[in-house]
Write a protein that holds these residues in place. Structure first.
Motif, PDB file in Angstrom:
ATOM      1  N   ALA A  56       0.833  -1.209   0.000  1.00 13.95           N
ATOM      2  CA  ALA A  56       0.000   0.000   0.000  1.00 13.95           C
ATOM      3  C   ALA A  56       0.864   1.254   0.000  1.00 13.95           C
ATOM      4  O   ALA A  56       0.539   2.248  -0.668  1.00 13.95           O
ATOM      5  CB  ALA A  56      -0.930  -0.016   1.204  1.00 13.95           C
ATOM      6  N   GLU A  57       1.963   1.214   0.742  1.00 17.21           N
ATOM      7  CA  GLU A  57       2.866   2.368   0.767  1.00 17.21           C
ATOM      8  C   GLU A  57       3.442   2.625  -0.619  1.00 17.21           C
ATOM      9  O   GLU A  57       3.544   3.787  -1.053  1.00 17.21           O
ATOM     10  CB  GLU A  57       3.994   2.115   1.765  1.00 17.21           C
ATOM     11  CG  GLU A  57       4.937   3.297   1.930  1.00 17.21           C
ATOM     12  CD  GLU A  57       6.019   3.044   2.960  1.00 17.21           C
ATOM     13  OE1 GLU A  57       7.066   3.723   2.899  1.00 17.21           O
ATOM     14  OE2 GLU A  57       5.818   2.169   3.821  1.00 17.21           O
ATOM     15  N   LEU A  58       3.805   1.556  -1.335  1.00 13.39           N
ATOM     16  CA  LEU A  58       4.307   1.702  -2.711  1.00 13.39           C
ATOM     17  C   LEU A  58       3.243   2.334  -3.596  1.00 13.39           C
ATOM     18  O   LEU A  58       3.516   3.283  -4.347  1.00 13.39           O
ATOM     19  CB  LEU A  58       4.707   0.339  -3.259  1.00 13.39           C
ATOM     20  CG  LEU A  58       4.983   0.285  -4.772  1.00 13.39           C
ATOM     21  CD1 LEU A  58       6.286   1.002  -5.108  1.00 13.39           C
ATOM     22  CD2 LEU A  58       5.011  -1.154  -5.271  1.00 13.39           C
ATOM     23  N   VAL A  59       2.041   1.812  -3.517  1.00 17.25           N
ATOM     24  CA  VAL A  59       0.948   2.297  -4.360  1.00 17.25           C
ATOM     25  C   VAL A  59       0.653   3.765  -4.079  1.00 17.25           C
ATOM     26  O   VAL A  59       0.435   4.566  -5.007  1.00 17.25           O
ATOM     27  CB  VAL A  59      -0.304   1.413  -4.126  1.00 17.25           C
ATOM     28  CG1 VAL A  59      -1.561   2.088  -4.653  1.00 17.25           C
ATOM     29  CG2 VAL A  59      -0.108   0.051  -4.784  1.00 17.25           C
ATOM     30  N   GLU A  60       0.671   4.153  -2.814  1.00 20.19           N
ATOM     31  CA  GLU A  60       0.388   5.547  -2.473  1.00 20.19           C
ATOM     32  C   GLU A  60       1.531   6.468  -2.895  1.00 20.19           C
ATOM     33  O   GLU A  60       1.293   7.560  -3.440  1.00 20.19           O
ATOM     34  CB  GLU A  60       0.138   5.654  -0.969  1.00 20.19           C
ATOM     35  CG  GLU A  60      -1.179   5.027  -0.546  1.00 20.19           C
ATOM     36  CD  GLU A  60      -1.370   4.988   0.960  1.00 20.19           C
ATOM     37  OE1 GLU A  60      -2.535   4.907   1.401  1.00 20.19           O
ATOM     38  OE2 GLU A  60      -0.353   5.030   1.694  1.00 20.19           O
ATOM     39  N   SER A  61       2.764   6.023  -2.691  1.00 20.38           N
ATOM     40  CA  SER A  61       3.900   6.884  -3.039  1.00 20.38           C
ATOM     41  C   SER A  61       4.038   7.073  -4.543  1.00 20.38           C
ATOM     42  O   SER A  61       4.466   8.130  -5.012  1.00 20.38           O
ATOM     43  CB  SER A  61       5.194   6.307  -2.461  1.00 20.38           C
ATOM     44  OG  SER A  61       5.509   5.066  -3.063  1.00 20.38           O
ATOM     45  N   GLU A  62       3.659   6.046  -5.313  1.00 19.02           N
ATOM     46  CA  GLU A  62       3.768   6.132  -6.774  1.00 19.02           C
ATOM     47  C   GLU A  62       2.469   6.604  -7.433  1.00 19.02           C
ATOM     48  O   GLU A  62       2.367   6.618  -8.657  1.00 19.02           O
ATOM     49  CB  GLU A  62       4.166   4.759  -7.340  1.00 19.02           C
ATOM     50  CG  GLU A  62       5.544   4.284  -6.906  1.00 19.02           C
ATOM     51  CD  GLU A  62       6.653   5.186  -7.410  1.00 19.02           C
ATOM     52  OE1 GLU A  62       6.520   5.723  -8.527  1.00 19.02           O
ATOM     53  OE2 GLU A  62       7.646   5.374  -6.677  1.00 19.02           O
TER      54      GLU A  62
END
Length: 426
Positions: A56-62
């Motif tokens: 989720a952190e990857l998806v939000e940051s990208e």
């Protein structure tokens, strides 16, 4: 639009190739991906498939707009739940819905309540009771681990000693770990098998084109079961009228029963069927697109895959029509020598460009990676899926095998009879 696909196999490469054709797709991510996905997407390694917070952190940051979950493990583990709780769009059912694959006993309970045709079965956890129960079933005996067992949890045998050994291996030897703490004894269903996929937004069910896969590692369905050595679509023995029957008698009642239990099934529902003399019956349900069936269903899709996934996520499948390329499609899986047992990795793969340059041929990567010099090497058991379209199955089959002959790596193995003979039942 930015889309992330979770997984690193042939199914995920197939999805990425199709998603890349949408004009609004700005960037694709593959987590972790493989050598093939790296040509279309940004591969992201180092995040566990079920590590929902990191994903989720990857998806939000990208700033990813949609995440598509490929394998069953993350779905059963609740990755979709975590994303939904954070307001992130995700294609794939919640953990409660994914139990349809994560627990065969649960699937049988749902089917019984929904009056879905399936094999008679018993759920057992005591070894002595399970062995005694063999007398209540006719051979061949079907013994299944209740939980996820990486495609290795099913034994079909006519040998009483073999059936007893399978039971003891699961319940005493725990060869399947917790997945085999309970087993199912099932009636053997006679008839050719078929994989029928459907999109579901929790209310509307839209079937996709049926496919047929080959589980055994060797020609003439010899040797141990694998994750799948090839597939083809369409199926001459499943006309549109039967697809409609499967939707009405199997797919829709299952989704409706889950809904009645407060479980909204939103994603891809996979029905593995036996086409018996009494009509289609369910062998198993899966909560994701099959592999290698994806490699013959997605290439035949004439509708836009991205739009269909969004309609599923947004709950707007009602009225959606799916168009299909009328041509046949065949895929042949190239595996590492020794698969599904032990095998070596790291062999250079040659001939990929020559095979992909052939008309109506696509080479989907599964167990591949790149070394520091950029050379593509084997990195798994099932390495590649060589796929071809043709005006009929014979043409598609010939093209797939002609392309497969151009690809080489040490120990390469593939079946020579994909789409030539029907596979044996599981």
């Amino acid at each position: 639009m930015r889309i992330a696909v979770l997984g690193g196999g042939g199914r995920e490469h197939t999805l990425i190739e199709a998603l890349a054709t949408h004009p609004d797709v700005e960037r694709l991510y593959a987590v972790p991906g493989n050598a093939g996905t790296s040509e279309r997407a940004v591969n992201v390694a180092g995040i566990g498939a079920s590590d929902a917070p990191a994903l989720a952190e990857l998806v939000e940051s990208e700033r990813v707009d949609l995440t598509v979950v490929g394998p069953e493990g993350p779905l059963v583990a609740g990755v979709a739940d975590y994303f939904l709780d954070r307001g992130l769009a995700v294609f794939g059912p919640t953990a409660a819905a994914a139990r349809i694959e994560g627990s065969k006993a649960f699937a049988k309970e749902v089917m019984a309540a929904a009056e879905v045709p399936t094999a008679r079965s018993e759920v057992l956890s005591d070894p002595a009771a399970a062995i005694a129960a063999l007398e209540r079933f006719e051979p061949p005996w079907v013994i299944k681990a209740d939980g996820l067992a990486a495609g290795k949890g099913v034994t079909v045998t006519t040998d009483p000693a073999g059936a007893k050994a399978a039971i003891e291996a699961a319940l005493i030897g725990r060869v399947h770990g917790d997945a085999g703490a309970r087993i199912l004894l099932e009636e053997h269903l006679e008839g050719p098998e078929a994989s029928v996929f459907a999109l579901s937004d929790g209310r509307t069910v839209v079937p996709l084109a049926p496919a047929r896969d080959y589980k055994r590692v060797g020609d003439d369905d010899m040797g141990p079961n694998t994750g799948g050595m090839g597939a083809y679509s369409p199926l001459p023995d499943i006309p549109e009228t039967m697809v409609d029957e499967i939707r009405r008698t199997i797919l829709e009642p299952t989704v409706a029963e889950l809904c009645a239990r407060g479980i909204r099934y939103q994603g891809l529902l996979y029905a593995g069927l036996a086409l018996t003399a009494d009509g289609p019956k369910v062998i198993e349900f899966n909560c994701r697109l099959g592999d290698p069936e994806a490699q013959v269903v997605v290439p035949r899709l004439a509708s836009d895959l991205t739009e269909l996934l969004w309609a599923t996520v947004e709950g707007s499948l009602a009225g959606q029509k799916v168009a299909w390329d009328p041509r046949a499609c065949v895929t042949v899986v190239l595996s590492s020598g020794g698969y599904p047992g032990s095998y070596r990795r790291g062999f250079e793969i040659t001939g990929l460009d020559a095979a992909a340059a052939m008309p109506d041929v696509r080479v989907y990567h599964a167990g591949t990676g790149r070394d520091a010099a950029g050379t593509i090497r084997t990195a798994g058991g099932r390495v590649l899926a060589v796929t071809a379209l043709g005006d009929d199955l014979a043409v598609a089959r010939s093209r797939a095998y002609d392309a497969a002959e151009l690809i080489h790596f040490d120990g390469v193995h593939y079946r020579r009879d994909i789409a030539a003979t029907p596979p044996a039942t599981k």
